[in-house]
Design a protein around this motif. Structure first.
Motif, mmCIF file in Angstrom:
data_model
loop_
_atom_site.group_PDB
_atom_site.id
_atom_site.type_symbol
_atom_site.label_atom_id
_atom_site.label_comp_id
_atom_site.label_asym_id
_atom_site.label_seq_id
_atom_site.Cartn_x
_atom_site.Cartn_y
_atom_site.Cartn_z
ATOM 1 N N PRO A 24 69.244 29.031 49.431
ATOM 2 C CA PRO A 24 68.959 28.195 48.264
ATOM 3 C C PRO A 24 68.939 26.717 48.646
ATOM 4 O O PRO A 24 69.561 26.309 49.627
ATOM 5 C CB PRO A 24 70.132 28.476 47.317
ATOM 6 C CG PRO A 24 70.777 29.722 47.827
ATOM 7 C CD PRO A 24 70.475 29.799 49.280
ATOM 8 N N ALA A 25 68.226 25.956 47.852
ATOM 9 C CA ALA A 25 68.181 24.506 48.054
ATOM 10 C C ALA A 25 69.555 23.911 47.782
ATOM 11 O O ALA A 25 70.383 24.509 47.092
ATOM 12 C CB ALA A 25 67.146 23.896 47.110
ATOM 13 N N THR A 26 69.755 22.724 48.281
ATOM 14 C CA THR A 26 70.993 22.020 47.962
ATOM 15 C C THR A 26 71.000 21.726 46.463
ATOM 16 O O THR A 26 69.925 21.651 45.837
ATOM 17 C CB THR A 26 71.092 20.690 48.726
ATOM 18 O OG1 THR A 26 70.053 19.813 48.245
ATOM 19 C CG2 THR A 26 70.971 20.887 50.232
ATOM 20 N N PRO A 27 72.169 21.542 45.874
ATOM 21 C CA PRO A 27 72.192 21.204 44.446
ATOM 22 C C PRO A 27 71.359 19.965 44.116
ATOM 23 O O PRO A 27 70.656 19.941 43.106
ATOM 24 C CB PRO A 27 73.677 20.983 44.163
ATOM 25 C CG PRO A 27 74.365 21.880 45.148
ATOM 26 C CD PRO A 27 73.520 21.777 46.397
ATOM 27 N N ALA A 28 71.387 18.955 44.953
ATOM 28 C CA ALA A 28 70.602 17.738 44.685
ATOM 29 C C ALA A 28 69.107 18.033 44.723
ATOM 30 O O ALA A 28 68.353 17.575 43.858
ATOM 31 C CB ALA A 28 70.963 16.645 45.688
ATOM 32 N N ASP A 29 68.661 18.814 45.722
ATOM 33 C CA ASP A 29 67.240 19.162 45.804
ATOM 34 C C ASP A 29 66.828 20.045 44.631
ATOM 35 O O ASP A 29 65.736 19.884 44.074
ATOM 36 C CB ASP A 29 66.928 19.872 47.120
ATOM 37 C CG ASP A 29 66.944 18.939 48.316
ATOM 38 O OD1 ASP A 29 66.926 17.705 48.134
ATOM 39 O OD2 ASP A 29 66.981 19.460 49.460
ATOM 40 N N ALA A 30 67.689 20.986 44.248
ATOM 41 C CA ALA A 30 67.380 21.853 43.111
ATOM 42 C C ALA A 30 67.281 21.043 41.829
ATOM 43 O O ALA A 30 66.367 21.257 41.022
ATOM 44 C CB ALA A 30 68.423 22.954 42.983
ATOM 45 N N ALA A 31 68.200 20.115 41.617
ATOM 46 C CA ALA A 31 68.159 19.271 40.413
ATOM 47 C C ALA A 31 66.870 18.463 40.372
ATOM 48 O O ALA A 31 66.216 18.375 39.322
ATOM 49 C CB ALA A 31 69.377 18.357 40.364
ATOM 50 N N ALA A 32 66.474 17.893 41.502
ATOM 51 C CA ALA A 32 65.238 17.102 41.541
ATOM 52 C C ALA A 32 64.023 17.978 41.265
ATOM 53 O O ALA A 32 63.134 17.603 40.493
ATOM 54 C CB ALA A 32 65.104 16.415 42.901
ATOM 55 N N TYR A 33 63.973 19.158 41.873
ATOM 56 C CA TYR A 33 62.833 20.057 41.690
ATOM 57 C C TYR A 33 62.707 20.517 40.239
ATOM 58 O O TYR A 33 61.630 20.436 39.639
ATOM 59 C CB TYR A 33 62.973 21.270 42.610
ATOM 60 C CG TYR A 33 61.955 22.348 42.325
ATOM 61 C CD1 TYR A 33 60.675 22.280 42.858
ATOM 62 C CD2 TYR A 33 62.265 23.426 41.503
ATOM 63 C CE1 TYR A 33 59.740 23.261 42.588
ATOM 64 C CE2 TYR A 33 61.322 24.409 41.223
ATOM 65 C CZ TYR A 33 60.070 24.324 41.767
ATOM 66 O OH TYR A 33 59.141 25.283 41.486
ATOM 67 N N PHE A 34 63.803 21.020 39.673
ATOM 68 C CA PHE A 34 63.716 21.561 38.323
ATOM 69 C C PHE A 34 63.507 20.463 37.285
ATOM 70 O O PHE A 34 62.808 20.674 36.293
ATOM 71 C CB PHE A 34 64.937 22.432 38.007
ATOM 72 C CG PHE A 34 64.921 23.716 38.780
ATOM 73 C CD1 PHE A 34 63.931 24.660 38.564
ATOM 74 C CD2 PHE A 34 65.858 23.967 39.761
ATOM 75 C CE1 PHE A 34 63.890 25.842 39.286
ATOM 76 C CE2 PHE A 34 65.827 25.143 40.495
ATOM 77 C CZ PHE A 34 64.836 26.079 40.263
ATOM 78 N N THR A 35 64.053 19.288 37.513
ATOM 79 C CA THR A 35 63.791 18.166 36.617
ATOM 80 C C THR A 35 62.313 17.781 36.689
ATOM 81 O O THR A 35 61.671 17.570 35.659
ATOM 82 C CB THR A 35 64.692 16.974 36.964
ATOM 83 O OG1 THR A 35 66.058 17.379 36.809
ATOM 84 C CG2 THR A 35 64.405 15.780 36.067
ATOM 85 N N ALA A 36 61.785 17.732 37.892
ATOM 86 C CA ALA A 36 60.359 17.405 38.049
ATOM 87 C C ALA A 36 59.481 18.469 37.401
ATOM 88 O O ALA A 36 58.452 18.136 36.800
ATOM 89 C CB ALA A 36 60.011 17.253 39.522
ATOM 90 N N SER A 37 59.873 19.740 37.483
ATOM 91 C CA SER A 37 59.036 20.793 36.908
ATOM 92 C C SER A 37 58.897 20.634 35.401
ATOM 93 O O SER A 37 57.874 21.018 34.827
ATOM 94 C CB SER A 37 59.567 22.185 37.260
ATOM 95 O OG SER A 37 60.687 22.527 36.486
#
Length: 167
Positions: A24-37
């Motif tokens: 899984p992505a790091t929490p920071a990368d996941a937050a950025a990705y899902f926020t961008a989506s």
């Protein structure tokens, strides 16, 4: 870890299951990705809530399906603009107003093609995930050639006795 196979005389080979084969992505990368989506997508419940609130929802909903599909049933308040007709002459849309596009449903990428075309023409655009299929399956009203229609919500897509899924 799971054992993939055992061969006599060779050490056991183990691997991570398919879910975790790519970590899984790091929490920071996941937050950025899902926020961008969320800048690219919305869902039928949010669109319905915006329409139900009354007044100007702040966006125009564009049905990108064919004329035959539109006549079969469409969302009240939507504008019909088939993907194949998206050109620079799409002048009746105000470039200052965000556009939300939809097509049939999750098995169709027509809305993504329309979103790409509209963005290329300078429009702010989001895709309504689920398309008209999930609009209807969640129990929201639609228009047909015979007049208004509505189906009972599908219990696999919407909760019974509630207007919101809580998500």
């Amino acid at each position: 870890m799971t054992t993939d196979h055992l061969v006599a005389g060779e050490p056991a080979v183990t691997s991570v299951n398919a879910v975790l084969r790519v970590p899984p992505a790091t929490p920071a990368d996941a937050a950025a990705y899902f926020t961008a989506s969320l800048a690219f997508h919305t869902d039928v419940s949010d669109v319905a809530a915006a329409f139900d609130a009354g007044g100007d929802p702040g966006f125009v909903l564009v049905d990108t399906r064919s004329t035959e599909a539109w006549e079969q049933g469409h969302i009240p308040g939507a504008v019909h603009l088939p993907t194949g007709r998206l050109t620079a002459s799409t002048a009746f849309l105000d470039p200052a107003v965000p556009v939300v596009v939809h097509c049939w449903g999750p098995g169709c990428n027509g809305a993504a093609r329309a979103a790409a075309a509209l963005a290329g023409l300078g429009y702010q655009v989001k895709e309504m995930l689920g398309g008209i299929e999930y609009w209807i399956r969640e129990g929201f009203g639609y228009e047909t050639a015979a007049g208004p229609a509505r189906r009972e919500p599908d219990d696999l897509t919407a909760p019974f006795g509630s207007d919101a899924c809580g998500c």
